[in-house]
Design an enzyme around this catalytic site. Structure first.
Site, PDB file in Angstrom:
ATOM      1  N   GLU A 140      52.791  98.726 -13.226  1.00 24.60           N
ATOM      2  CA  GLU A 140      54.102  99.026 -12.620  1.00 24.60           C
ATOM      3  C   GLU A 140      54.070  99.617 -11.142  1.00 24.60           C
ATOM      4  O   GLU A 140      54.582  99.251 -10.164  1.00 24.60           O
ATOM      5  CB  GLU A 140      55.034  99.737 -13.402  1.00 24.60           C
ATOM      6  N   ASP A 149      52.712  86.994 -19.223  1.00 19.01           N
ATOM      7  CA  ASP A 149      53.485  86.375 -18.123  1.00 19.01           C
ATOM      8  C   ASP A 149      53.085  86.333 -16.915  1.00 19.01           C
ATOM      9  O   ASP A 149      52.472  85.245 -16.481  1.00 19.01           O
ATOM     10  CB  ASP A 149      55.122  86.775 -18.253  1.00 19.01           C
ATOM     11  N   GLU A 165      67.764  90.110 -23.985  1.00 19.32           N
ATOM     12  CA  GLU A 165      66.441  90.774 -24.181  1.00 19.32           C
ATOM     13  C   GLU A 165      65.504  89.798 -24.955  1.00 19.32           C
ATOM     14  O   GLU A 165      64.219  89.388 -24.766  1.00 19.32           O
ATOM     15  CB  GLU A 165      66.150  91.942 -24.297  1.00 19.32           C
ATOM     16  N   GLU A 221      64.395  87.160 -13.442  1.00 23.49           N
ATOM     17  CA  GLU A 221      63.362  85.942 -13.525  1.00 23.49           C
ATOM     18  C   GLU A 221      64.252  84.727 -13.710  1.00 23.49           C
ATOM     19  O   GLU A 221      63.567  83.645 -13.239  1.00 23.49           O
ATOM     20  CB  GLU A 221      62.573  86.105 -15.015  1.00 23.49           C
TER      21      GLU A 221
END
Length: 932
Positions: A146, A293, A387, A405
């Site tokens: 992150e 991803d 989610e 996204e």
């Protein structure tokens, strides 16, 4: 360059020849050659596009302005309470908080968004604030992943656009690479995480003390997610090429090389979690969503930015495996890496919404359109993308933290097709955000897309990505003050200039140590959309792909509104609605009986509604009954909002925790109110009997301490009285449902027993099983464990902490003990705590009513998660399932969602249920760790 770019995008190039193109050519293809217009929908006028673009600007001002006014210099804004979220001052949300490093995260993440939105004056002011106020040397443990994508990427994106503005000559004339120097400083702080034999980084690092030192409180982890280790190359390579310090790119490449070598050779897939020391796959399921991803994304984009053919070869190898095993258009389903023909689960997570955008960059438009359309229909059904959702498009996890996204993929599909349909999609996203997520102090994440409940959360990525993609979707080229196609987007949508591909190229372009699988060239005809092939004389190409999928979500059994319309047409009365129900109306009671719903009178005078579908007069009546019960749950939940209590905190303050472990606790509707009185502090002791349902046999053990009690066998108030009589100063009830966790269940509130509870003077809190085990494990390890019961976590005592540093073993307990804090919209009114009600065995669907004469006082009991809004199922063939199968499938998906509202189902083996549950909990934790 334009000539080479035109050849690369518009005419056939053999695979190996294409791989030898320079990175600049590839970058031009992948980013800019996507401007074909198709007539899939009516064109949107420039005036309407400008209006929507201005609306996006106003929304950004609302979010950014409230952050700066109410939260800065905190990392994030809490939009419901209009204050900043500071690490350690709020109840821990577990791994979600690993993104917070006390470095004004939202401001740094928003820097290049300001420039994209043509807010150059605000950008200049923001850069000055970052240079003046932000400290990167804080004693806080953060996620390497992150911090890289949000902070390092934010600083580099800000630097990229700062030097661009300086060259233009109007703004940033004073700028002298200060953001780049901060990025370099942060890069060096992250490097110790790579000190492993494999080259894979530790998942967390202390900004001040690094790894493994006692004061670092990290460095004992053994596992990381594939995306966590494989999403570094863009930022690290850009840092190397900006500064000339090659070490950053070298470390990121080594991590990517190791992941490539550890792929499953027969399937060419990678797992979700890997051991950073041995390279063994810890979780062997594979997909394109959470945990993996951005690994795929960075392989392709690394080829674009760095011009290294090996990255494209790796991406194409993985992509072939994805399309062979994972892609089941329009679905993308996880599989096992060793048995890729076997699905690993029957649901999908929201993070895979980025994949259609990546497929656009790959040039594989058809499956991108298909998956995007499926996702859009799910959004139209629930207003936001849940989610996680099942293969028949029911809600699996109902949260939505304002993820960007889907907007990202919408933007890239519009660039690739020019189809104004995608402008309408973007318009829908804007309308939903304003209608459902906008609050006075910003935009609040959705706690449940079915009920519209909010969470006090506005992640930094919302400003970094959502507004950027939405604005670019509606902006014409002249609306942007620079050429966006000169830059590549990172996974956090930060902008890195493509000219870095030819700067400081000290790293060998070809990795000669890796072997590549020879693939059929026909799989990889182009590295970017070839307009002559994608749209051969067919301006309706995209629409023709979407058309067969337009009803894939809603093609199901008759819905409630259809039943009402049919009833009116036939002259019959419409189904009874929960809002109209009156228990004193004999006609209503007769309708309930016809729907298979019966009334049970409880001993305390209340009434319970129970539905047995098999007792309904017909399958249609049974469906009406199911809908009636659901409406009753929703109605009671809404009407009880005003009675909700906020979450409480159990903070372990003794050695070696010193306040770092904060467990989210549910409050009680009786006893000492911790929000109005001073917190309660004391050592903990287990009561005997452990259920606390009779007079304690060990009063000397709990005297003056906080008693631990297990849920079950009797009512909460009875437990409280028994431990209070034994001299306890407080009580913690631990859920007897093994494996339950605040990660996956809403906040639980303990109700009274329907009698006067003023005699209970001590505070009582509720912990789910996972949180409770943290305290129980601590007792076994350290015997004397002191906790603080309070309305929110308190600052830890630095003097106590300095006396003795915690061990690494205890740090792992700290990490596992951090839980997600969430507000609740459910209230417990029925407190019958029998083990039968809390078991996972079969029960009829039931709902307890506090006052049958007034529907407004109806409330669900001990609700741990909201049931789905719509119980109809659908499959890809559009065939309706029978009601019995429907109820069974729903019960399997939403096991134990409400002890007092249990859906009729067949008994499922307990081992199977717990295995599924544990898998879901593990996956949810991984999702929160990866990208939130």
């Amino acid at each position: 360059m334009s000539e080479a770019g035109g050849r690369g995008c518009g005419s056939p190039i053999p695979q190996r020849a294409r791989w030898s193109l320079v990175a600049a050519t590839a970058a031009f293809c992948l980013v800019s050659a996507t401007s074909v217009w198709t007539a899939g929908a009516e064109p949107m006028s420039r005036e309407e596009k400008q209006k929507l673009g201005n609306q996006v600007l106003e929304m950004f001002d609302h979010a950014y302005g409230n952050y700066m006014e109410h939260a800065y210099p905190a990392d994030e804004l809490m939009p419901l309470t209009c204050r900043g979220r500071v690490r350690g001052q709020e109840p821990s949300r577990g791994d979600v908080d690993d993104a917070l490093g006390k470095f004004s995260l939202t401001l740094i993440d928003s820097l290049d968004t300001l420039v994209v939105l043509n807010k150059t004056k605000e950008f200049e002011d923001a850069v000055r604030k970052v240079l003046r106020d932000v400290n990167l040397d804080n004693d806080v443990v953060v996620s390497v992943f992150e911090t890289n994508i949000r902070v390092l990427g934010g600083l580099l994106g800000g630097h990229s656009l700062a030097i661009m503005l300086k060259e233009k000559g109007e703004y940033m004339q004073w700028y002298n690479d200060e953001l780049l120097q901060m990025a370099k400083q942060l890069g060096y702080k992250l490097l110790p995480a790579f000190n492993t034999t494999s080259g894979l980084p530790y998942p967390r690092i202390n900004l001040k003390f690094g790894i493994r030192k006692p004061e670092a409180r990290t460095g004992t982890e053994t596992d990381t997610c594939t995306a966590c280790a494989g999403t570094l190359i863009l930022e690290f390579a850009a840092l190397s090429r900006f500064t000339g310090a090659t070490i950053f790119e070298e470390y990121a490449r080594k991590a990517l090389d190791f992941l490539w070598e550890k792929r499953q050779r027969s399937s060419n897939l990678v797992g979700v979690t890997i051991n950073i020391h041995t390279g063994d796959w810890v979780r062997k399921d594979s997909g394109v969503g959470a945990g993996i991803d951005s690994y795929y994304e960075y392989l392709l984009k690394a080829y674009v930015l760095l011009g290294d053919d090996s990255f494209l070869e790796r991406f194409n190898t993985h992509y072939d495996a994805i399309m062979r095993y994972i892609s089941q258009p329009p679905l993308l389903l996880d599989v096992h890496i060793h048995k890729p023909m076997l699905n690993a689960r029957t649901w999908m997570d929201a993070l895979l919404a980025f994949f259609p955008g990546l497929q656009v960059l790959k040039g594989d438009i058809r499956p991108a359109i298909e998956t995007h359309e499926m996702l859009y229909q799910v959004i139209k059904k629930h207003n936001f993308l849940p989610e996680a959702f099942t293969t028949d498009f029911r809600v699996h996890w109902a949260q939505h933290p304002l993820r960007p996204e889907f907007a990202e993929s919408t933007y890239f599909l519009y660039k690739a097709t020019g189809d104004p349909y995608y402008l309408e999609v973007g318009k829908t996203l804007i309308e939903n955000l304003n209608k459902y997520a906008r609050v006075p102090c910003g935009f609040a994440a959705m706690k449940d897309v079915r009920t519209g409940s909010h969470e006090d959360r506005m992640d930094s990525f919302f400003l970094a990505e959502m507004f950027k993609y939405l604005y670019l979707l509606f902006a014409d080229k002249e609306d942007i003050i620079f050429d966006i196609e000169d830059y590549i987007f990172t996974t956090e949508a930060h902008l890195l200039p493509l000219w870095l591909s030819t700067t400081n190229q000290s790293i060998s372009k070809k990795n000669t140590t890796s072997e590549y699988t020879e693939l059929d060239d026909s799989n990889f005809d182009w590295t970017c959309p070839n307009t002559q092939i994608l749209f051969p004389n067919d301006p309706l190409y995209a629409q023709s792909i979407r058309e067969p999928l337009k009803n894939v979500v809603d093609k199901s059994c008759p819905r409630g509104i259809i039943r009402v319309e049919e009833s009116f047409r036939s002259g019959a009365k419409p189904p009874l609605r929960a809002r109209d129900f009156m228990a004193t109306n004999p006609e209503h009671l007769e309708i309930l009986k016809k729907m298979g719903v019966s009334l049970i009178h409880l001993k305390d005078g209340r009434v319970q509604l129970v539905q047995h579908a098999i007792q309904a007069a017909s399958s249609i009546d049974a469906e009406d009954g199911l809908r009636f019960m659901q409406e009753m749950i929703e109605l009671s939940s809404q009407q009880q909002k005003e009675q909700q209590l906020p979450p409480r905190a159990v903070q372990i303050v003794s050695h070696p925790f010193f306040g770092r472990v904060v467990l989210t606790a549910g409050p009680a509707q009786f006893g000492l109110d911790l929000s109005k009185h001073k917190e309660t502090r004391g050592f903990v002791a287990s009561s005997k009997p452990y259920n606390g349902c009779s007079e304690l046999t060990n009063p000397e053990a709990v005297m003056g301490k906080i008693a631990l009690i297990q849920r079950g066998q009797c009512m909460f108030a009875e437990k409280a009285r028994n431990i209070q009589n034994a001299g306890a100063i407080g009580g913690i009830v631990i859920d007897d449902n093994e494996g339950s966790s605040s990660d996956t269940a809403p906040l639980f509130q303990m109700a009274g027993d329907g009698k006067d509870t003023d005699d209970i003077k001590i505070p009582m809190l509720f912990l789910f099983s996972k949180e409770g085990s943290i305290i129980l494990d601590a007792i076994r390890e350290y015997e004397e464990v002191e906790v603080l019961l309070s309305d929110k976590a308190k600052d830890r005592d630095p003097e106590m902490e300095n006396e003795e540093q915690p061990s690494s073993e205890n740090d792992s307990q700290n990490q596992s003990g951090e839980q997600i804090s969430s507000s609740s919209q459910e209230v417990d009114l029925v407190d019958q705590e029998s083990s039968e009600e809390n078991s996972l065995n079969s029960h009829p669907e039931s709902l307890s009513l506090a006052n049958m004469d007034n529907a407004a006082s109806i409330s669900p009991s001990e609700q741990t998660s909201n049931p789905t809004e719509n119980h109809e199922t659908t499959n890809l063939n559009g065939e309706c399932t029978d009601l019995d199968n429907q109820l069974q499938e729903q019960s399997e998906t939403e096991e134990d969602s409400n002890p007092n509202v249990s859906w009729g189902k067949k008994v499922q083996p307990i081992d199977s249920i717990l295995a599924d549950w544990n898998e879901d909990i593990e996956a949810f934790e991984m999702m929160e760790k990866d990208e939130l």
